[in-house]
Design a protein around this motif. Structure first.
Motif, PDB file in Angstrom:
ATOM      1  N   THR A 129       0.658  -1.174  -0.026  1.00  0.00           N
ATOM      2  CA  THR A 129      -0.075  -0.013   0.065  1.00  0.00           C
ATOM      3  C   THR A 129       0.977   1.211   0.011  1.00  0.00           C
ATOM      4  O   THR A 129       1.959   1.356   0.518  1.00  0.00           O
ATOM      5  CB  THR A 129      -1.087   0.067   1.244  1.00  0.00           C
ATOM      6  OG1 THR A 129      -1.760   1.168   1.229  1.00  0.00           O
ATOM      7  CG2 THR A 129      -0.296  -0.188   2.325  1.00  0.00           C
ATOM      8  N   HIS A 130       0.098   2.368  -0.627  1.00  0.00           N
ATOM      9  CA  HIS A 130       1.028   3.609  -0.455  1.00  0.00           C
ATOM     10  C   HIS A 130       0.793   4.270   0.688  1.00  0.00           C
ATOM     11  O   HIS A 130       1.353   5.560   0.887  1.00  0.00           O
ATOM     12  CB  HIS A 130       0.699   4.500  -1.691  1.00  0.00           C
ATOM     13  CG  HIS A 130      -0.675   5.145  -1.592  1.00  0.00           C
ATOM     14  ND1 HIS A 130      -1.712   4.296  -1.772  1.00  0.00           N
ATOM     15  CD2 HIS A 130      -1.066   6.374  -1.282  1.00  0.00           C
ATOM     16  CE1 HIS A 130      -2.985   5.071  -1.897  1.00  0.00           C
ATOM     17  NE2 HIS A 130      -2.506   6.141  -1.405  1.00  0.00           N
ATOM     18  N   ALA A 131      -0.205   3.806   1.740  1.00  0.00           N
ATOM     19  CA  ALA A 131      -0.664   4.855   2.712  1.00  0.00           C
ATOM     20  C   ALA A 131       0.282   5.062   3.812  1.00  0.00           C
ATOM     21  O   ALA A 131       0.363   6.181   4.432  1.00  0.00           O
ATOM     22  CB  ALA A 131      -1.844   3.864   3.333  1.00  0.00           C
ATOM     23  N   TRP A 132       1.134   4.290   3.797  1.00  0.00           N
ATOM     24  CA  TRP A 132       2.633   4.424   4.621  1.00  0.00           C
ATOM     25  C   TRP A 132       3.788   5.433   4.165  1.00  0.00           C
ATOM     26  O   TRP A 132       4.660   5.304   4.703  1.00  0.00           O
ATOM     27  CB  TRP A 132       3.036   3.413   5.472  1.00  0.00           C
ATOM     28  CG  TRP A 132       1.702   2.774   6.209  1.00  0.00           C
ATOM     29  CD1 TRP A 132       0.938   1.815   5.926  1.00  0.00           C
ATOM     30  CD2 TRP A 132       1.390   3.092   7.603  1.00  0.00           C
ATOM     31  NE1 TRP A 132       0.202   1.698   6.923  1.00  0.00           N
ATOM     32  CE2 TRP A 132       0.420   2.428   8.139  1.00  0.00           C
ATOM     33  CE3 TRP A 132       1.879   4.033   8.785  1.00  0.00           C
ATOM     34  CZ2 TRP A 132      -0.025   2.482   9.029  1.00  0.00           C
ATOM     35  CZ3 TRP A 132       1.305   4.110   9.811  1.00  0.00           C
ATOM     36  CH2 TRP A 132       0.274   3.178  10.046  1.00  0.00           C
ATOM     37  N   LYS A 158       3.154   8.540   6.654  1.00  0.00           N
ATOM     38  CA  LYS A 158       2.429   8.652   7.987  1.00  0.00           C
ATOM     39  C   LYS A 158       3.166   7.837   8.910  1.00  0.00           C
ATOM     40  O   LYS A 158       3.809   6.724   8.746  1.00  0.00           O
ATOM     41  CB  LYS A 158       0.971   7.864   7.452  1.00  0.00           C
ATOM     42  CG  LYS A 158       0.158   7.994   8.699  1.00  0.00           C
ATOM     43  CD  LYS A 158      -1.390   7.244   8.225  1.00  0.00           C
ATOM     44  CE  LYS A 158      -1.203   5.551   8.122  1.00  0.00           C
ATOM     45  NZ  LYS A 158      -2.525   5.302   7.676  1.00  0.00           N
TER      46      LYS A 158
END
Length: 282
Positions: free
Chosen positions: A255-258, A261
């Motif tokens: 995922t690119h979410a991290w 973040k």
């Protein structure tokens, strides 16, 4: 004596812990790409680079490394500290006011190991080429290594530099691309598709090779040795390093979410449990 594979893997595990703790402590930073490049930085500073004792900005008679995608500073700082450039305890100052360890590397505070400020993306290729040309002018046979993000290649300055490097036969440069297919807003193919990066570099006159297992120490060492063997033949060398963003922490992977973040307390505990301490925390 060069460290063995187990020692390098233990070093990498500790680097992952450093990254997670640094970003968590200030609730700010970029863990995803840092984790994805932990094995590469470990291999680079523990084995690959021909480094001399101490640090000076001239960098004569040694290999030099330039980080272009400077937002992955946590992995850079951790590996520099654990490779002896500055005290490991200084990692606790990451992103604090007046710290030498800012979110993007800077040079004005004189942090050993940092040769350029790399907060603005797309500029590292130009700097690396300049350093490589300086090596040639100084009759210094050492190499220049650099690291760039795949999303970072969407910046136009890269391609002017890439074209220049082959035109002027900058064949003492090994530029590695962190090919994880993700950037802050999503997949690189969704944000701005670039087609085949290999075909592009080859069309610009570079020698290109792939390291398919970019999170495997032995594969990195073998691939970078092959890259070194291609230097001095009239062409710059590009290494396509296939990595997984967030590698080593199951909920940060795929995922690119991290990308940018920080983990909360519970997430940090979970992530650290997956990476037990090997060299001791700072």
């Amino acid at each position: 004596m060069k460290p063995n594979t187990q020692q390098l893997n233990d070093f990498t595990t500790q680097v992952r812990r450093d990254i997670l703790r640094m970003v968590h402590a200030v609730n700010s930073g970029h863990p995803g790409g840092s984790l994805g490049c932990a094995e590469f930085f470990t291999a680079l500073y523990q084995v690959i680079l021909d480094r001399k004792e101490g640090f000076d900005m001239d960098g004569k008679e040694e290999d030099l490394f330039f980080l272009s995608n400077g937002h992955i500073s946590p992995v850079f700082y951790s590996v520099l500290a654990r490779s002896g450039y500055f005290p490991v305890s200084e990692l606790a100052t990451f992103r604090l006011l007046n710290s030498r360890l800012q979110g993007h590397p800077t040079t004005h505070e004189g942090l050993p190991g940092i040769r350029i400020a790399s907060g603005s993306l797309g500029q590292g290729m130009s700097v690396a080429i300049g350093a490589a040309l300086a090596k040639k002018l100084n009759h210094d046979n050492h190499l220049i290594y650099s690291l760039h993000g795949d999303g970072e290649l969407q910046e136009g300055q890269n391609w002017e530099a890439i074209m220049y490097a082959s035109a002027y036969k900058v064949d003492n440069l090994i530029a590695t691309i962190d090919l994880n297919g993700k950037q802050i807003d999503g997949a690189t193919d969704d944000v701005l598709p670039m087609g085949s990066i290999r075909a592009k570099f080859e069309a610009f006159g570079w020698d290109v090779l792939d390291i398919k297992e970019g999170n495997n120490i032995d594969a990195i060492l073998a691939g970078m040795a092959e890259a070194k063997g291609k230097t001095g033949n009239g062409k710059p060398v590009c290494v396509l390093l296939h990595t997984e963003m967030g590698n080593g922490v199951d909920f940060m992977m795929h995922t690119h979410a991290w990308h940018g973040k920080a983990p909360n307390d519970a997430q940090l505990e979970n992530a650290l449990a997956q990476n037990p301490t090997t060299l001791g925390d700072y």
